[in-house]
Design a protein around this motif. Structure first.
Motif, mmCIF file in Angstrom:
data_model
loop_
_atom_site.group_PDB
_atom_site.id
_atom_site.type_symbol
_atom_site.label_atom_id
_atom_site.label_comp_id
_atom_site.label_asym_id
_atom_site.label_seq_id
_atom_site.Cartn_x
_atom_site.Cartn_y
_atom_site.Cartn_z
ATOM 1 N N GLN A 1 -12.124 44.256 -18.804
ATOM 2 C CA GLN A 1 -10.222 44.533 -19.317
ATOM 3 C C GLN A 1 -9.469 43.831 -18.354
ATOM 4 O OE1 GLN A 1 -12.208 47.142 -19.292
ATOM 5 N NE2 GLN A 1 -12.729 47.832 -21.234
ATOM 6 N N LEU A 2 -9.427 43.880 -16.883
ATOM 7 C CA LEU A 2 -8.914 43.288 -16.327
ATOM 8 C C LEU A 2 -8.968 41.467 -15.755
ATOM 9 C CD1 LEU A 2 -8.477 46.328 -13.769
ATOM 10 C CD2 LEU A 2 -7.440 45.804 -15.071
ATOM 11 N N ALA A 3 -10.307 41.423 -15.864
ATOM 12 C CA ALA A 3 -10.188 39.711 -15.653
ATOM 13 C C ALA A 3 -9.787 38.808 -16.531
ATOM 14 C CB ALA A 3 -11.966 39.372 -16.090
ATOM 15 N N SER A 4 -9.014 39.133 -17.750
ATOM 16 C CA SER A 4 -8.805 37.992 -18.358
ATOM 17 C C SER A 4 -7.312 37.547 -17.875
ATOM 18 C CB SER A 4 -8.532 38.449 -19.637
ATOM 19 O OG SER A 4 -7.438 39.457 -19.671
ATOM 20 N N PHE A 5 -6.561 38.995 -16.848
ATOM 21 C CA PHE A 5 -5.184 38.491 -16.101
ATOM 22 C C PHE A 5 -5.428 37.415 -15.300
ATOM 23 C CE2 PHE A 5 -4.751 42.951 -18.240
ATOM 24 C CZ PHE A 5 -4.157 42.765 -18.957
ATOM 25 N N PRO A 6 -4.507 36.548 -15.602
ATOM 26 C CA PRO A 6 -4.506 35.746 -14.631
ATOM 27 C C PRO A 6 -4.263 35.923 -12.798
ATOM 28 C CG PRO A 6 -3.727 34.575 -15.900
ATOM 29 C CD PRO A 6 -3.588 35.893 -16.472
ATOM 30 N N ALA A 7 -3.175 37.171 -12.922
ATOM 31 C CA ALA A 7 -2.975 37.808 -11.631
ATOM 32 C C ALA A 7 -3.855 38.507 -10.740
ATOM 33 C CB ALA A 7 -1.904 38.856 -11.773
ATOM 34 N N VAL A 8 -4.774 38.854 -11.551
ATOM 35 C CA VAL A 8 -5.797 39.601 -11.212
ATOM 36 C C VAL A 8 -7.239 38.611 -10.276
ATOM 37 C CG1 VAL A 8 -8.601 40.754 -11.270
ATOM 38 C CG2 VAL A 8 -6.328 40.659 -12.735
ATOM 39 N N ALA A 9 -7.307 37.923 -11.176
ATOM 40 C CA ALA A 9 -8.209 36.237 -10.377
ATOM 41 C C ALA A 9 -8.206 35.628 -8.858
ATOM 42 C CB ALA A 9 -8.392 34.530 -11.927
ATOM 43 N N GLY A 10 -5.601 35.449 -9.414
ATOM 44 C CA GLY A 10 -5.748 35.101 -7.966
ATOM 45 C C GLY A 10 -5.735 36.153 -6.857
ATOM 46 N N ALA A 11 -5.223 37.851 -7.529
ATOM 47 C CA ALA A 11 -5.528 37.992 -6.323
ATOM 48 C C ALA A 11 -6.709 38.509 -5.389
ATOM 49 C CB ALA A 11 -5.188 39.771 -6.666
ATOM 50 N N LEU A 12 -7.950 37.888 -6.127
ATOM 51 C CA LEU A 12 -9.428 37.635 -5.901
ATOM 52 C C LEU A 12 -9.598 36.651 -5.101
ATOM 53 C CD1 LEU A 12 -11.538 39.274 -8.570
ATOM 54 C CD2 LEU A 12 -11.331 40.193 -6.751
ATOM 55 N N ARG A 13 -9.745 35.405 -5.345
ATOM 56 C CA ARG A 13 -8.803 34.113 -4.812
ATOM 57 C C ARG A 13 -8.701 34.182 -3.088
ATOM 58 N NH1 ARG A 13 -8.741 31.776 -9.927
ATOM 59 N NH2 ARG A 13 -6.983 31.832 -9.350
ATOM 60 N N GLY A 14 -7.348 35.342 -3.004
ATOM 61 C CA GLY A 14 -6.346 35.309 -2.422
ATOM 62 C C GLY A 14 -7.363 36.149 -1.133
ATOM 63 N N MET A 15 -7.458 37.378 -1.305
ATOM 64 C CA MET A 15 -8.583 38.319 -1.060
ATOM 65 C C MET A 15 -9.672 37.441 -0.297
ATOM 66 S SD MET A 15 -8.912 41.575 -2.594
ATOM 67 C CE MET A 15 -7.708 41.993 -3.923
ATOM 68 N N GLY A 16 -10.560 36.604 -0.782
ATOM 69 C CA GLY A 16 -11.438 35.932 -0.055
ATOM 70 C C GLY A 16 -10.679 34.554 1.131
ATOM 71 N N ALA A 17 -9.881 34.592 0.953
ATOM 72 C CA ALA A 17 -8.781 33.297 2.050
ATOM 73 C C ALA A 17 -8.518 34.098 3.424
ATOM 74 C CB ALA A 17 -7.901 32.704 1.285
ATOM 75 N N VAL A 18 -7.596 35.429 2.875
ATOM 76 C CA VAL A 18 -7.538 36.629 3.750
ATOM 77 C C VAL A 18 -8.714 37.161 4.582
ATOM 78 C CG1 VAL A 18 -6.815 39.492 4.002
ATOM 79 C CG2 VAL A 18 -5.547 37.331 2.281
ATOM 80 N N ALA A 19 -9.799 36.941 4.125
ATOM 81 C CA ALA A 19 -11.238 37.700 4.896
ATOM 82 C C ALA A 19 -11.802 37.243 5.208
ATOM 83 C CB ALA A 19 -12.037 38.251 3.274
ATOM 84 N N SER A 20 -11.449 35.261 5.430
ATOM 85 C CA SER A 20 -11.615 34.011 5.988
ATOM 86 C C SER A 20 -11.059 33.833 7.201
ATOM 87 C CB SER A 20 -11.677 33.092 5.316
ATOM 88 O OG SER A 20 -12.848 32.940 4.564
ATOM 89 N N GLY A 21 -10.138 34.279 6.951
ATOM 90 C CA GLY A 21 -8.863 34.438 7.945
ATOM 91 C C GLY A 21 -9.169 35.309 9.274
ATOM 92 N N LEU A 22 -8.951 36.521 9.161
ATOM 93 C CA LEU A 22 -9.753 37.526 9.788
ATOM 94 C C LEU A 22 -10.582 37.716 9.793
ATOM 95 C CD1 LEU A 22 -8.688 40.572 7.715
ATOM 96 C CD2 LEU A 22 -7.087 39.958 9.694
ATOM 97 N N ILE A 23 -11.775 36.789 9.850
ATOM 98 C CA ILE A 23 -13.045 36.738 10.643
ATOM 99 C C ILE A 23 -12.856 35.772 12.015
ATOM 100 C CG2 ILE A 23 -15.319 35.551 10.348
ATOM 101 C CD1 ILE A 23 -15.691 37.211 7.405
#
Length: 195
Positions: free
Chosen positions: A108-130
């Motif tokens: 139900q959530l995957a079709s929302f662009p905001a959810v896809a963008g949030a997931l991509r953003g979390m990946g960038a944040v995780a890389s920065g934290l590491i």
């Protein structure tokens, strides 16, 4: 005894470990390593930076998720098997519930662009934290038997092997881990022989 070892604190109970690792687990989207270092070393002062690097190095070599292995070792250090169970329980319980809820609602959530963008953003944040955690931990390499230059060479070799040559991570860990172990033994023997 140095001031860092004197300033080290201990959890009050296994429940304290459970709560700490639950909070830690809920902060670590995409990777808990940077959060674990900040939480366990800087905030709670249950470990020194050197102890964290040593424990995390061992945790990486063991099978299973690195931070779960670290939680097992830290829990065992303070409260034996009860502490190990409490720390692992804290590390896994809340994320498991969260993942199950998200998995159940993903279609139900995957079709929302905001959810896809949030997931991509979390990946960038995780890389920065590491990356930030790695830079913060560089100071501990001064006291490493290999010294900063050999450590940097092993790190660079690892990066090139994985990203450029696409060597499977298991082979990199075995090959470069064994090379690092041999180099460390050689450096320690050389230091002991020179004293």
């Amino acid at each position: 005894m140095n001031s860092a070892a004197q300033a080290r604190l201990s959890p009050r109970s296994p429940f304290d470990l459970f709560i700490a690792f639950t909070v830690l687990a809920l902060q670590g989207f995409g990777g808990v390593l940077a959060v674990a270092q900040r939480e366990l070393v800087d905030r709670r002062r249950w470990m020194t930076r050197e102890e964290f690097v040593d424990a995390y190095s061992v945790a990486q070599l063991l099978p299973g998720p690195n931070v779960v292995n670290l939680s097992l070792m830290l829990g065992d250090r303070f409260f034996g098997w009860r502490g190990a169970l409490a720390a692992v329980g804290g590390m896994l319980f809340a994320p498991l519930v969260l993942v199950l809820v998200l998995a159940a609602s993903y279609n139900q959530l995957a079709s929302f662009p905001a959810v896809a963008g949030a997931l991509r953003g979390m990946g960038a944040v995780a890389s920065g934290l590491i990356l930030a955690m790695a830079l913060k931990m560089l100071g501990t390499l001064r006291r490493n038997p290999l010294g900063p230059w050999l450590c940097a060479l092993l790190g660079l070799t690892t990066l090139v092997a994985v990203t450029v040559f696409r060597v499977p991570l298991a082979w990199v860990v075995i090959g470069l881990g064994l090379a690092g172990w041999c180099l460390a033994r050689w450096c320690i023997a050389r230091q002991d022989g020179g004293q």
